[in-house]
Design a protein around this motif. Structure first.
Motif, PDB file in Angstrom:
ATOM      1  N   PHE A  37       0.830  -1.208   0.000  1.00 32.93           N
ATOM      2  CA  PHE A  37       0.000   0.000   0.000  1.00 32.93           C
ATOM      3  C   PHE A  37       0.860   1.251   0.000  1.00 32.93           C
ATOM      4  CE2 PHE A  37      -1.722   3.486   2.536  1.00 32.93           C
ATOM      5  CZ  PHE A  37      -2.789   3.862   1.731  1.00 32.93           C
ATOM      6  N   HIS A  38       1.866   1.308   0.858  1.00 35.41           N
ATOM      7  CA  HIS A  38       2.673   2.519   0.950  1.00 35.41           C
ATOM      8  C   HIS A  38       3.539   2.724  -0.293  1.00 35.41           C
ATOM      9  CE1 HIS A  38       1.786   4.195   4.901  1.00 35.41           C
ATOM     10  NE2 HIS A  38       1.560   2.958   5.277  1.00 35.41           N
ATOM     11  N   LEU A  39       3.958   1.635  -0.923  1.00 35.13           N
ATOM     12  CA  LEU A  39       4.648   1.783  -2.202  1.00 35.13           C
ATOM     13  C   LEU A  39       3.710   2.400  -3.232  1.00 35.13           C
ATOM     14  CD1 LEU A  39       6.657  -1.568  -2.327  1.00 35.13           C
ATOM     15  CD2 LEU A  39       7.625   0.742  -2.277  1.00 35.13           C
ATOM     16  N   GLY A  40       2.455   1.965  -3.209  1.00 38.40           N
ATOM     17  CA  GLY A  40       1.468   2.552  -4.097  1.00 38.40           C
ATOM     18  C   GLY A  40       1.197   4.005  -3.766  1.00 38.40           C
ATOM     19  N   TYR A  41       1.103   4.299  -2.491  1.00 40.68           N
ATOM     20  CA  TYR A  41       0.811   5.666  -2.039  1.00 40.68           C
ATOM     21  C   TYR A  41       1.913   6.629  -2.492  1.00 40.68           C
ATOM     22  CZ  TYR A  41      -0.584   9.467   1.076  1.00 40.68           C
ATOM     23  OH  TYR A  41      -0.988  10.679   1.571  1.00 40.68           O
ATOM     24  N   LEU A  42       3.180   6.211  -2.291  1.00 41.38           N
ATOM     25  CA  LEU A  42       4.286   7.058  -2.718  1.00 41.38           C
ATOM     26  C   LEU A  42       4.305   7.223  -4.229  1.00 41.38           C
ATOM     27  CD1 LEU A  42       7.104   5.750  -0.340  1.00 41.38           C
ATOM     28  CD2 LEU A  42       6.112   8.045  -0.344  1.00 41.38           C
ATOM     29  N   ALA A  43       4.047   6.145  -4.958  1.00 44.86           N
ATOM     30  CA  ALA A  43       4.017   6.232  -6.414  1.00 44.86           C
ATOM     31  C   ALA A  43       2.912   7.186  -6.878  1.00 44.86           C
ATOM     32  CB  ALA A  43       3.800   4.841  -7.014  1.00 44.86           C
ATOM     33  N   GLN A  44       1.778   7.155  -6.197  1.00 42.08           N
ATOM     34  CA  GLN A  44       0.634   7.972  -6.600  1.00 42.08           C
ATOM     35  C   GLN A  44       0.796   9.439  -6.233  1.00 42.08           C
ATOM     36  OE1 GLN A  44      -3.045   6.602  -4.929  1.00 42.08           O
ATOM     37  NE2 GLN A  44      -4.316   8.000  -6.143  1.00 42.08           N
ATOM     38  N   PHE A  45       1.194   9.701  -4.997  1.00 44.02           N
ATOM     39  CA  PHE A  45       1.124  11.066  -4.492  1.00 44.02           C
ATOM     40  C   PHE A  45       2.469  11.784  -4.410  1.00 44.02           C
ATOM     41  CE2 PHE A  45      -2.635   8.957  -2.643  1.00 44.02           C
ATOM     42  CZ  PHE A  45      -3.622   9.776  -3.180  1.00 44.02           C
ATOM     43  N   THR A  46       3.578  11.039  -4.482  1.00 46.30           N
ATOM     44  CA  THR A  46       4.891  11.684  -4.417  1.00 46.30           C
ATOM     45  C   THR A  46       5.606  11.663  -5.755  1.00 46.30           C
ATOM     46  OG1 THR A  46       5.139  11.101  -2.077  1.00 46.30           O
ATOM     47  CG2 THR A  46       7.154  11.666  -3.273  1.00 46.30           C
ATOM     48  N   TYR A  47       5.529  10.517  -6.454  1.00 44.01           N
ATOM     49  CA  TYR A  47       6.313  10.369  -7.685  1.00 44.01           C
ATOM     50  C   TYR A  47       5.496  10.459  -8.962  1.00 44.01           C
ATOM     51  CZ  TYR A  47      10.075   8.970  -4.544  1.00 44.01           C
ATOM     52  OH  TYR A  47      11.022   8.961  -3.565  1.00 44.01           O
ATOM     53  N   ASN A  48       4.184  10.641  -8.834  1.00 44.55           N
ATOM     54  CA  ASN A  48       3.308  10.762 -10.013  1.00 44.55           C
ATOM     55  C   ASN A  48       3.502   9.591 -10.976  1.00 44.55           C
ATOM     56  OD1 ASN A  48       1.338  11.922 -11.657  1.00 44.55           O
ATOM     57  ND2 ASN A  48       2.823  13.156 -12.799  1.00 44.55           N
ATOM     58  N   GLN A  49       3.407   8.391 -10.430  1.00 44.75           N
ATOM     59  CA  GLN A  49       3.539   7.162 -11.232  1.00 44.75           C
ATOM     60  C   GLN A  49       2.260   6.340 -11.062  1.00 44.75           C
ATOM     61  OE1 GLN A  49       7.103   5.635  -9.365  1.00 44.75           O
ATOM     62  NE2 GLN A  49       8.459   6.745 -10.769  1.00 44.75           N
ATOM     63  N   PRO A  50       1.183   6.740 -11.721  1.00 47.16           N
ATOM     64  CA  PRO A  50      -0.111   6.091 -11.487  1.00 47.16           C
ATOM     65  C   PRO A  50      -0.144   4.605 -11.831  1.00 47.16           C
ATOM     66  CG  PRO A  50      -0.203   7.563 -13.387  1.00 47.16           C
ATOM     67  CD  PRO A  50       1.091   7.835 -12.702  1.00 47.16           C
ATOM     68  N   ASP A  51       0.572   4.203 -12.866  1.00 47.91           N
ATOM     69  CA  ASP A  51       0.565   2.775 -13.224  1.00 47.91           C
ATOM     70  C   ASP A  51       1.238   1.937 -12.132  1.00 47.91           C
ATOM     71  OD1 ASP A  51      -0.736   3.363 -15.574  1.00 47.91           O
ATOM     72  OD2 ASP A  51       1.086   3.361 -16.799  1.00 47.91           O
TER      73      ASP A  51
END
Length: 331
Positions: free
Chosen positions: A253-267
Motif C-alpha cells: 500500500f505505501h509503495l502505491g501511495y508514494l508512487a501515486q502522491f509523491t512520484y506521479n507514477q499512477p501505473d
C-alpha cells in the motif's frame, strides 16, 4: 518475563523478554536437543521463551502448555504458561483471569520472584488496575532495580494514562538496563512519533540495526521516514519489507501511495494497490486509492466499483462514501 506495552502504530499488545536472543546456530542446536529429548522441561522452557522473544505466541503456547503439564509446580514453567495465556492470539477474558490467578499464587509462593511480581502487575494492567500494578512493580524494583521489564511496564501505564513525558522517561531507563533489546526502541519511537518529533527515526533506526529482517521494525522506520520527508529512503525500506514478508499488505500500500502522491507514477501505484488487496482483500485504503486512480483516468464505472469494494468491507468509510456521492452526480 514479558511485558505488555502499547505500540501505537499497530495498536497491538506486544511483549518483551529479559533473556538475550539466541543465535541461529544455537536455535538449531536447541531444536536438535528437543528432538532427542522432547520431554525435557528445561529445553521446553528455553524454546518457549525464545518463541515468545520472537513474538511467535501461538507456537510458544504449545511449549508453555507442555512444560506446565509436565511439572505444574515449576515456577519457570508456570510463568511461561501464564505469559503465553495473556499473549496468545485471540486471548479471552478467561485467559487473563486465569493468568492473574496463576501469578497471584506464584507471588504467594515466591514473594521475592521478580518475574512473578511483574507478571502479576502485567495482568493487573490488562484488568485496568494501574494503582495496584504500580505496587507490584515498585516491589519488584526494590528487589532488582535493574529489571528492564519493570520500567517497560511503568512506561506502558504512563502511556495509557497519556503521560507521555513519564512514559518516555521509563522507556529510556529500560534502554539503560538493556541497550540491545529492540522492542524498547520501537516503543520510544512510537511515543516520539506521536509527539511529531523526528527523533523517532533515530529510535527506529536502532531497532532496525538490531532486527534488520523484522517486518514490524522495517515498517515503523519506513513510515517515519515517509512522514518526515524522506520518501526515497522510505520506498527502499517498503520494498525490503515486501521481500521479508510478502503477506504484509501495508508495505505494498505505501509503495502505491508514494508512487501515486509523491512520484506521479499512477501505473506503478495501481500495480502496488492490486498487490495489497490480493494479499489482504479487506484493505480498504488500497481500494479507495485505486478508485481515485480510476477517476484520474475518467473511468467512473471502475472507480465506483472499487469504492463499492471499500464500502463492502466498511460501510462507514467516509472517504469512499464522499467520492461515491460526487460521482453519482456526474453520471
Amino acid at each position: 518475563m514479558r511485558i505488555i506495552s502499547f505500540f501505537f502504530i499497530s495498536g497491538l499488545i506486544i511483549v518483551g523478554c529479559s533473556n538475550p536472543k539466541q543465535g541461529s546456530s544455537k536455535k538449531q542446536s536447541l531444536d536438535q536437543l528437543l528432538a532427542a529429548h522432547p520431554d525435557s522441561l528445561e529445553l521446553l522452557i528455553q524454546k518457549g521463551n525464545n518463541l515468545m522473544d520472537s513474538l511467535l505466541f501461538d507456537k510458544a503456547l504449545n511449549y508453555g502448555a507442555k512444560a506446565f503439564r509436565l511439572d505444574s509446580t515449576n515456577i519457570e514453567a508456570r510463568v511461561l504458561y501464564a505469559e503465553c495465556l495473556i499473549n496468545k492470539p485471540n486471548r479471552s477474558a478467561d485467559d487473563i483471569f486465569r493468568a492473574f490467578t496463576m501469578y497471584r499464587n506464584l507471588v504467594k509462593k515466591a514473594p521475592k520472584n521478580v518475574a512473578a511480581l511483574i507478571g502479576l502487575a502485567n495482568t493487573l494492567v490488562l484488568l485496568g488496575d494501574y494503582d495496584k500494578a504500580f505496587k507490584y512493580i515498585n516491589e519488584a524494583l526494590r528487589i532488582d532495580k535493574t529489571y528492564r521489564d519493570a520500567y517497560i511496564l511503568k512506561g506502558t501505564i504512563y502511556k495509557f494514562e497519556n503521560n507521555i513525558k513519564l512514559a518516555i522517561s521509563s522507556y529510556e531507563t529500560a534502554v539503560q538496563q538493556d541497550p540491545n533489546y529492540y522492542m524498547t526502541y520501537l516503543l520510544l519511537g512510537s511515543l516520539y512519533e506521536y509527539e511529531n518529533n523526528p527523533i523517532c527515526i533515530e529510535k527506529y533506526m536502532t531497532a532496525y540495526q538490531l532486527q534488520p529482517k523484522n517486518s514490524e521494525v522495517i515498517y515503523a522506520l519506513a513510515f517515519a521516514k515517509e512522514k518526515f520527508g524522506q520518501p526515497a529512503a522510505a520506498r527502499r525500506l517498503y520494498r525490503k519489507m515486501t521481500k521479508v514478508d510478502s503477506t504484509y499488505a501495508d508495505g505494498f500500500f505505501h509503495l502505491g501511495y508514494l508512487a501515486q502522491f509523491t512520484y506521479n507514477q499512477p501505473d506503478s501505484a495501481m500495480f502496488y494497490y492490486k498487490k495489497a488487496v490480493k494479499v489482504n482483500p479487506q484493505h480498504i485504503p488500497s481500494y479507495h486509492n485505486m478508485g481515485l486512480l480510476y477517476e484520474d483516468r475518467n473511468d467512473l464505472t471502475n472507480a465506483l466499483f472499487t469504492y463499492a469494494k471499500a464500502l463492502k468491507v466498511d460501510s462507514t468509510y467516509q472517504l469512499s462514501k464522499d467520492r461515491v456521492k460526487v460521482l453519482r452526480k456526474r453520471i
